[in-house]
Write a protein that holds these residues in place. Structure first.
Motif, mmCIF file in Angstrom:
data_model
loop_
_atom_site.group_PDB
_atom_site.id
_atom_site.type_symbol
_atom_site.label_atom_id
_atom_site.label_comp_id
_atom_site.label_asym_id
_atom_site.label_seq_id
_atom_site.Cartn_x
_atom_site.Cartn_y
_atom_site.Cartn_z
ATOM 1 N N UNK A 28 77.628 -9.719 55.793
ATOM 2 C CA UNK A 28 77.222 -8.327 55.586
ATOM 3 C C UNK A 28 75.726 -8.176 55.844
ATOM 4 N N UNK A 29 74.927 -9.118 55.359
ATOM 5 C CA UNK A 29 73.473 -9.080 55.585
ATOM 6 C C UNK A 29 73.148 -9.134 57.076
ATOM 7 N N UNK A 30 73.855 -9.986 57.798
ATOM 8 C CA UNK A 30 73.608 -10.130 59.238
ATOM 9 C C UNK A 30 73.982 -8.852 59.975
ATOM 10 N N UNK A 31 75.128 -8.270 59.647
ATOM 11 C CA UNK A 31 75.561 -7.029 60.298
ATOM 12 C C UNK A 31 74.580 -5.896 59.995
ATOM 13 N N UNK A 32 74.113 -5.839 58.767
ATOM 14 C CA UNK A 32 73.151 -4.797 58.401
ATOM 15 C C UNK A 32 71.870 -4.944 59.224
ATOM 16 N N UNK A 33 71.395 -6.165 59.419
ATOM 17 C CA UNK A 33 70.208 -6.408 60.240
ATOM 18 C C UNK A 33 70.456 -6.012 61.700
ATOM 19 N N UNK A 34 71.649 -6.315 62.206
ATOM 20 C CA UNK A 34 71.983 -5.972 63.590
ATOM 21 C C UNK A 34 72.013 -4.453 63.783
ATOM 22 N N UNK A 35 72.614 -3.729 62.839
ATOM 23 C CA UNK A 35 72.659 -2.273 62.926
ATOM 24 C C UNK A 35 71.262 -1.668 62.818
ATOM 25 N N UNK A 36 70.451 -2.213 61.924
ATOM 26 C CA UNK A 36 69.077 -1.737 61.750
ATOM 27 C C UNK A 36 68.287 -1.900 63.036
ATOM 28 N N UNK A 37 68.431 -3.056 63.683
ATOM 29 C CA UNK A 37 67.733 -3.310 64.939
ATOM 30 C C UNK A 37 68.152 -2.310 66.022
ATOM 31 N N UNK A 38 69.440 -2.031 66.112
ATOM 32 C CA UNK A 38 69.913 -1.089 67.109
ATOM 33 C C UNK A 38 69.439 0.332 66.822
ATOM 34 N N UNK A 39 69.378 0.701 65.543
ATOM 35 C CA UNK A 39 68.873 2.029 65.191
ATOM 36 C C UNK A 39 67.387 2.169 65.511
ATOM 37 N N UNK A 40 66.623 1.112 65.290
ATOM 38 C CA UNK A 40 65.190 1.155 65.608
ATOM 39 C C UNK A 40 64.965 1.278 67.124
ATOM 40 N N UNK A 41 65.772 0.562 67.914
ATOM 41 C CA UNK A 41 65.643 0.630 69.364
ATOM 42 C C UNK A 41 66.011 2.025 69.871
ATOM 43 N N UNK A 42 66.948 2.657 69.192
ATOM 44 C CA UNK A 42 67.418 3.976 69.609
ATOM 45 C C UNK A 42 66.337 5.038 69.485
ATOM 46 N N UNK A 43 65.483 4.887 68.493
ATOM 47 C CA UNK A 43 64.418 5.883 68.302
ATOM 48 C C UNK A 43 63.227 5.396 69.015
#
Length: 94
Positions: free
Chosen positions: A79-94
């Motif tokens: 869960x921690x790893x997936x949360x980090x992956x989603x966070x990274x993708x959201x940061x790249x999106x903005x």
């Protein structure tokens, strides 16, 4: 944000659900346009590695959906790893 959690080959415990919801709620500070987040927990048995825990996430936002998937020996670490992956993708999106 609407969070949907379901398990395949396992029963998701209340503690696992609460942990996942708490971690995923933190993603809202990176994007206010998250409408739904779907998490799928799977437990499989690998002939060499033993029990493998898989967490898959699909996040619906304005624009293309965001996906993340990981495998680990422990659901909480996955869960921690997936949360980090989603966070990274959201940061790249903005």
């Amino acid at each position: 944000m609407n969070i949907i959690i379901h398990g395949q080959n396992i029963d998701t415990t209340d503690a696992l659900r609460e942990y996942a919801e708490d971690k995923m709620q933190r993603l809202e500070k990176y994007a206010k346009d998250i409408t739904q987040l779907s998490l799928t927990f799977e437990r499989n048995f690998h002939h060499r590695h033993g029990k493998i825990c898989t967490v898959k996430a699909q996040m619906q936002v304005s624009g293309p959906d965001i996906y993340a998937e990981t495998e680990h020996e422990d659901f909480y670490a996955a869960i921690d790893i997936v949360q980090d992956m989603l966070e990274t993708q959201l940061r790249k999106r903005h």
